[in-house]
Write a protein that holds these residues in place. Sequence first.
Motif, PDB file in Angstrom:
ATOM      1  N   ALA A  68     -16.364   7.278  -5.622  1.00  0.00           N
ATOM      2  CA  ALA A  68     -17.373   6.707  -4.725  1.00  0.00           C
ATOM      3  C   ALA A  68     -16.769   5.645  -3.811  1.00  0.00           C
ATOM      4  O   ALA A  68     -17.278   5.397  -2.717  1.00  0.00           O
ATOM      5  CB  ALA A  68     -18.513   6.111  -5.538  1.00  0.00           C
ATOM      6  N   MET A  69     -15.692   5.013  -4.256  1.00  0.00           N
ATOM      7  CA  MET A  69     -15.061   3.976  -3.438  1.00  0.00           C
ATOM      8  C   MET A  69     -14.168   4.553  -2.348  1.00  0.00           C
ATOM      9  O   MET A  69     -13.735   3.825  -1.459  1.00  0.00           O
ATOM     10  CB  MET A  69     -14.231   3.032  -4.324  1.00  0.00           C
ATOM     11  CG  MET A  69     -15.072   2.192  -5.252  1.00  0.00           C
ATOM     12  SD  MET A  69     -14.104   0.954  -6.111  1.00  0.00           S
ATOM     13  CE  MET A  69     -13.142   1.982  -7.220  1.00  0.00           C
ATOM     14  N   LEU A  70     -13.906   5.845  -2.418  1.00  0.00           N
ATOM     15  CA  LEU A  70     -12.979   6.450  -1.460  1.00  0.00           C
ATOM     16  C   LEU A  70     -13.635   6.829  -0.136  1.00  0.00           C
ATOM     17  O   LEU A  70     -12.946   7.058   0.849  1.00  0.00           O
ATOM     18  CB  LEU A  70     -12.321   7.689  -2.077  1.00  0.00           C
ATOM     19  CG  LEU A  70     -11.423   7.414  -3.286  1.00  0.00           C
ATOM     20  CD1 LEU A  70     -10.950   8.731  -3.904  1.00  0.00           C
ATOM     21  CD2 LEU A  70     -10.240   6.537  -2.894  1.00  0.00           C
ATOM     22  N   SER A  71     -14.953   6.897  -0.124  1.00  0.00           N
ATOM     23  CA  SER A  71     -15.637   7.253   1.122  1.00  0.00           C
ATOM     24  C   SER A  71     -17.020   6.623   1.143  1.00  0.00           C
ATOM     25  O   SER A  71     -17.559   6.220   0.116  1.00  0.00           O
ATOM     26  CB  SER A  71     -15.759   8.776   1.245  1.00  0.00           C
ATOM     27  OG  SER A  71     -16.556   9.280   0.192  1.00  0.00           O
ATOM     28  N   GLY A  72     -17.580   6.540   2.309  1.00  0.00           N
ATOM     29  CA  GLY A  72     -18.935   6.040   2.444  1.00  0.00           C
ATOM     30  C   GLY A  72     -19.063   4.553   2.652  1.00  0.00           C
ATOM     31  O   GLY A  72     -20.156   4.041   2.837  1.00  0.00           O
ATOM     32  N   PHE A  73     -17.957   3.831   2.612  1.00  0.00           N
ATOM     33  CA  PHE A  73     -18.000   2.391   2.831  1.00  0.00           C
ATOM     34  C   PHE A  73     -17.237   2.075   4.107  1.00  0.00           C
ATOM     35  O   PHE A  73     -16.036   1.831   4.092  1.00  0.00           O
ATOM     36  CB  PHE A  73     -17.396   1.629   1.640  1.00  0.00           C
ATOM     37  CG  PHE A  73     -18.219   1.740   0.389  1.00  0.00           C
ATOM     38  CD1 PHE A  73     -19.285   0.888   0.179  1.00  0.00           C
ATOM     39  CD2 PHE A  73     -17.942   2.709  -0.554  1.00  0.00           C
ATOM     40  CE1 PHE A  73     -20.055   0.986  -0.963  1.00  0.00           C
ATOM     41  CE2 PHE A  73     -18.705   2.820  -1.699  1.00  0.00           C
ATOM     42  CZ  PHE A  73     -19.775   1.958  -1.905  1.00  0.00           C
ATOM     43  N   GLU A  74     -17.967   2.086   5.208  1.00  0.00           N
ATOM     44  CA  GLU A  74     -17.338   1.807   6.503  1.00  0.00           C
ATOM     45  C   GLU A  74     -17.612   0.367   6.904  1.00  0.00           C
ATOM     46  O   GLU A  74     -18.571  -0.247   6.456  1.00  0.00           O
ATOM     47  CB  GLU A  74     -17.885   2.767   7.551  1.00  0.00           C
ATOM     48  CG  GLU A  74     -17.562   4.222   7.238  1.00  0.00           C
ATOM     49  CD  GLU A  74     -18.205   5.178   8.224  1.00  0.00           C
ATOM     50  OE1 GLU A  74     -18.716   4.716   9.261  1.00  0.00           O
ATOM     51  OE2 GLU A  74     -18.190   6.384   7.948  1.00  0.00           O
ATOM     52  N   GLY A  75     -16.788  -0.162   7.729  1.00  0.00           N
ATOM     53  CA  GLY A  75     -16.993  -1.506   8.248  1.00  0.00           C
ATOM     54  C   GLY A  75     -16.575  -2.618   7.296  1.00  0.00           C
ATOM     55  O   GLY A  75     -16.925  -3.773   7.505  1.00  0.00           O
ATOM     56  N   LEU A  76     -15.841  -2.289   6.267  1.00  0.00           N
ATOM     57  CA  LEU A  76     -15.378  -3.315   5.335  1.00  0.00           C
ATOM     58  C   LEU A  76     -14.102  -3.993   5.822  1.00  0.00           C
ATOM     59  O   LEU A  76     -13.731  -5.049   5.328  1.00  0.00           O
ATOM     60  CB  LEU A  76     -15.116  -2.705   3.949  1.00  0.00           C
ATOM     61  CG  LEU A  76     -16.318  -2.119   3.213  1.00  0.00           C
ATOM     62  CD1 LEU A  76     -15.875  -1.487   1.894  1.00  0.00           C
ATOM     63  CD2 LEU A  76     -17.372  -3.174   2.970  1.00  0.00           C
ATOM     64  N   GLY A  77     -13.424  -3.346   6.740  1.00  0.00           N
ATOM     65  CA  GLY A  77     -12.160  -3.884   7.215  1.00  0.00           C
ATOM     66  C   GLY A  77     -10.969  -3.340   6.463  1.00  0.00           C
ATOM     67  O   GLY A  77      -9.838  -3.752   6.696  1.00  0.00           O
TER      68      GLY A  77
END
Length: 95
Positions: A19-28
Amino acid sequence: MQIAKVENDEIVIRIPLTAMLSGFEGLGFVVTNAQIFAPHVARELSDEDTGERLYVEPFLEAAMIRAAEGDAPGIRWDDDSAEDQALHEADNDRV
């Protein structure tokens, strides 16, 4: 995907490392190796802010409120919130 369930006397949350490999955009940043990054995330989830409040407390409180507002059994509304409860019941009576 169900990530939270009751096991004995605990609510257990399991988050697949993928789950941490995709879906989290804009974190830098982008997670490139969840296996070695995950222990650090777990440590932060267990940590406290400067006010000694666990970082997961707001998450837990929000889930508890949604469950209560969704008429989950096992609660009693405070007398102070009787007006709010009456409004809530009236909203639920609407078809």
